[in-house]
Design a protein around this motif. Structure first.
Motif, PDB file in Angstrom:
ATOM      1  N   THR A   5       0.835  -1.193   0.000  1.00  0.00           N
ATOM      2  CA  THR A   5       0.000   0.000   0.000  1.00  0.00           C
ATOM      3  C   THR A   5       0.870   1.244   0.000  1.00  0.00           C
ATOM      4  O   THR A   5       1.823   1.340   0.770  1.00  0.00           O
ATOM      5  CB  THR A   5      -0.914   0.007   1.249  1.00  0.00           C
ATOM      6  OG1 THR A   5      -1.735  -1.168   1.235  1.00  0.00           O
ATOM      7  CG2 THR A   5      -1.787   1.243   1.280  1.00  0.00           C
ATOM      8  N   GLY A  26      -9.470  10.310  -4.059  1.00  0.00           N
ATOM      9  CA  GLY A  26      -9.992   8.982  -3.750  1.00  0.00           C
ATOM     10  C   GLY A  26     -10.942   8.458  -4.815  1.00  0.00           C
ATOM     11  O   GLY A  26     -11.029   7.250  -5.045  1.00  0.00           O
ATOM     12  N   ASN A  31      -9.055   1.512  -5.854  1.00  0.00           N
ATOM     13  CA  ASN A  31      -8.678   0.764  -4.656  1.00  0.00           C
ATOM     14  C   ASN A  31      -7.940   1.650  -3.638  1.00  0.00           C
ATOM     15  O   ASN A  31      -6.855   1.316  -3.167  1.00  0.00           O
ATOM     16  CB  ASN A  31      -7.831  -0.461  -5.024  1.00  0.00           C
ATOM     17  CG  ASN A  31      -7.703  -1.423  -3.859  1.00  0.00           C
ATOM     18  OD1 ASN A  31      -8.566  -1.479  -2.982  1.00  0.00           O
ATOM     19  ND2 ASN A  31      -6.614  -2.168  -3.841  1.00  0.00           N
ATOM     20  N   SER A  32      -8.548   2.789  -3.329  1.00  0.00           N
ATOM     21  CA  SER A  32      -7.950   3.687  -2.337  1.00  0.00           C
ATOM     22  C   SER A  32      -8.919   3.902  -1.174  1.00  0.00           C
ATOM     23  O   SER A  32     -10.128   3.736  -1.312  1.00  0.00           O
ATOM     24  CB  SER A  32      -7.584   5.028  -2.972  1.00  0.00           C
ATOM     25  OG  SER A  32      -8.735   5.698  -3.433  1.00  0.00           O
ATOM     26  N   LYS A  33      -8.352   4.250  -0.046  1.00  0.00           N
ATOM     27  CA  LYS A  33      -9.119   4.578   1.160  1.00  0.00           C
ATOM     28  C   LYS A  33      -8.628   5.929   1.660  1.00  0.00           C
ATOM     29  O   LYS A  33      -7.434   6.225   1.599  1.00  0.00           O
ATOM     30  CB  LYS A  33      -8.909   3.537   2.265  1.00  0.00           C
ATOM     31  CG  LYS A  33      -9.365   2.150   1.921  1.00  0.00           C
ATOM     32  CD  LYS A  33     -10.859   2.051   1.909  1.00  0.00           C
ATOM     33  CE  LYS A  33     -11.284   0.613   1.628  1.00  0.00           C
ATOM     34  NZ  LYS A  33     -12.692   0.483   1.431  1.00  0.00           N
ATOM     35  N   GLU A  34      -9.550   6.735   2.155  1.00  0.00           N
ATOM     36  CA  GLU A  34      -9.179   8.038   2.689  1.00  0.00           C
ATOM     37  C   GLU A  34      -9.321   8.060   4.207  1.00  0.00           C
ATOM     38  O   GLU A  34     -10.255   7.473   4.748  1.00  0.00           O
ATOM     39  CB  GLU A  34     -10.074   9.149   2.115  1.00  0.00           C
ATOM     40  CG  GLU A  34     -10.097   9.249   0.613  1.00  0.00           C
ATOM     41  CD  GLU A  34     -11.352   8.630   0.022  1.00  0.00           C
ATOM     42  OE1 GLU A  34     -12.435   8.771   0.595  1.00  0.00           O
ATOM     43  OE2 GLU A  34     -11.227   7.991  -1.036  1.00  0.00           O
ATOM     44  N   ASP A  70      -5.566   2.920  12.538  1.00  0.00           N
ATOM     45  CA  ASP A  70      -6.422   2.744  11.361  1.00  0.00           C
ATOM     46  C   ASP A  70      -5.603   2.426  10.113  1.00  0.00           C
ATOM     47  O   ASP A  70      -6.019   1.622   9.282  1.00  0.00           O
ATOM     48  CB  ASP A  70      -7.292   3.981  11.133  1.00  0.00           C
ATOM     49  CG  ASP A  70      -8.486   4.024  12.073  1.00  0.00           C
ATOM     50  OD1 ASP A  70      -8.698   3.056  12.844  1.00  0.00           O
ATOM     51  OD2 ASP A  70      -9.218   5.035  12.054  1.00  0.00           O
ATOM     52  N   LEU A  74      -5.947  -1.032   7.903  1.00  0.00           N
ATOM     53  CA  LEU A  74      -6.159  -1.076   6.453  1.00  0.00           C
ATOM     54  C   LEU A  74      -5.072  -1.889   5.750  1.00  0.00           C
ATOM     55  O   LEU A  74      -5.358  -2.682   4.852  1.00  0.00           O
ATOM     56  CB  LEU A  74      -6.196   0.341   5.880  1.00  0.00           C
ATOM     57  CG  LEU A  74      -7.442   1.168   6.207  1.00  0.00           C
ATOM     58  CD1 LEU A  74      -7.259   2.611   5.761  1.00  0.00           C
ATOM     59  CD2 LEU A  74      -8.686   0.553   5.575  1.00  0.00           C
ATOM     60  N   SER A  77      -5.684  -5.616   6.375  1.00  0.00           N
ATOM     61  CA  SER A  77      -7.031  -6.142   6.144  1.00  0.00           C
ATOM     62  C   SER A  77      -7.027  -7.153   4.998  1.00  0.00           C
ATOM     63  O   SER A  77      -6.037  -7.302   4.278  1.00  0.00           O
ATOM     64  CB  SER A  77      -7.997  -4.987   5.839  1.00  0.00           C
ATOM     65  OG  SER A  77      -7.640  -4.361   4.628  1.00  0.00           O
ATOM     66  N   PRO A  81      -5.873  -1.902   0.488  1.00  0.00           N
ATOM     67  CA  PRO A  81      -5.973  -0.868  -0.544  1.00  0.00           C
ATOM     68  C   PRO A  81      -4.624  -0.630  -1.222  1.00  0.00           C
ATOM     69  O   PRO A  81      -3.568  -0.823  -0.620  1.00  0.00           O
ATOM     70  CB  PRO A  81      -6.413   0.378   0.239  1.00  0.00           C
ATOM     71  CG  PRO A  81      -5.937   0.137   1.631  1.00  0.00           C
ATOM     72  CD  PRO A  81      -5.986  -1.355   1.841  1.00  0.00           C
ATOM     73  N   ILE A  84      -3.553   4.609   0.495  1.00  0.00           N
ATOM     74  CA  ILE A  84      -4.214   5.260   1.622  1.00  0.00           C
ATOM     75  C   ILE A  84      -3.928   6.742   1.449  1.00  0.00           C
ATOM     76  O   ILE A  84      -2.765   7.160   1.364  1.00  0.00           O
ATOM     77  CB  ILE A  84      -3.707   4.751   2.982  1.00  0.00           C
ATOM     78  CG1 ILE A  84      -4.039   3.266   3.151  1.00  0.00           C
ATOM     79  CG2 ILE A  84      -4.318   5.580   4.124  1.00  0.00           C
ATOM     80  CD1 ILE A  84      -3.477   2.633   4.417  1.00  0.00           C
TER      81      ILE A  84
END
Length: 183
Positions: A5, A26, A31-34, A70, A74, A77, A81, A84
């Motif tokens: 990631t 995002g 496949n990104s998470k903010e 967090d 991620l 998980s 992602p 991030i």
């Protein structure tokens, strides 16, 4: 083959566009998470930002454990992602966080533009007295925190992008930077 990631931080002064750009980026990066700095309650961290800046702005005084937790969640998980995206104001200045960041972007928004955006954003239904009080606080106390960002965070970032550009143009420039760096 496991792909690691990539963590991209977006910094700017308050009203500088961090949240808007993080959200728009995002939507563009698959496949990104903010994660948003303002969503966290950082206990055991400076309560008085003005005094913190006046005393030297030691970014390691911030207990970023909730945000770090967090990020760790991620990364570990089942559906990891690719990116991030951090709406995060400190660039590489916090020792725990700097180890994780792959690219730090600073959105260089002129202070008058950032102030106008912040007033429009934060005072939609407030009285002129409340706006007046906020401007007075900024002039007498708060400006020092904005200047801290310009003198410390901006030069500590990998890339500086003009904050007067449209959000779409800023996102395009960030995506180009990501690609140019092979991230």
């Amino acid at each position: 083959m496991t792909i690691r990631t990539k963590i991209i931080s977006i910094a700017a002064v308050s009203g500088g566009g961090k949240t808007t750009i993080t959200k728009k980026l995002g939507l563009k990066l698959k496949n990104s998470k903010e994660l948003f700095f303002d969503d966290y309650d950082f206990e055991d961290s400076p309560e008085d930002l003005i005094n913190w800046v006046k005393e030297g702005a030691d970014y390691n005084l911030w207990n970023l454990d909730p945000l770090l937790s967090d990020i760790d969640f991620l990364i570990n998980s089942k559906e990891v992602p690719s990116y991030i995206l951090l709406d995060y104001p400190f660039a590489y200045k916090n020792d725990k966080m700097k180890k994780l960041i792959d690219l730090s972007i600073y959105i260089d928004t002129p202070l008058d533009v950032a102030m106008a955006r912040r007033l429009i954003r934060d005072y939609k239904n407030n009285s002129i007295t409340e706006i007046h009080n906020d401007l007075n606080f900024y002039l007498n106390n708060g400006r020092i925190a904005y200047l801290e960002m310009e003198t410390t965070i901006k030069p500590n970032s990998d890339t500086v992008i003009d904050g007067t550009f449209s959000p779409d143009k800023i996102v395009k420039l960030i995506i180009k930077e990501i690609r140019d760096r092979g991230l």
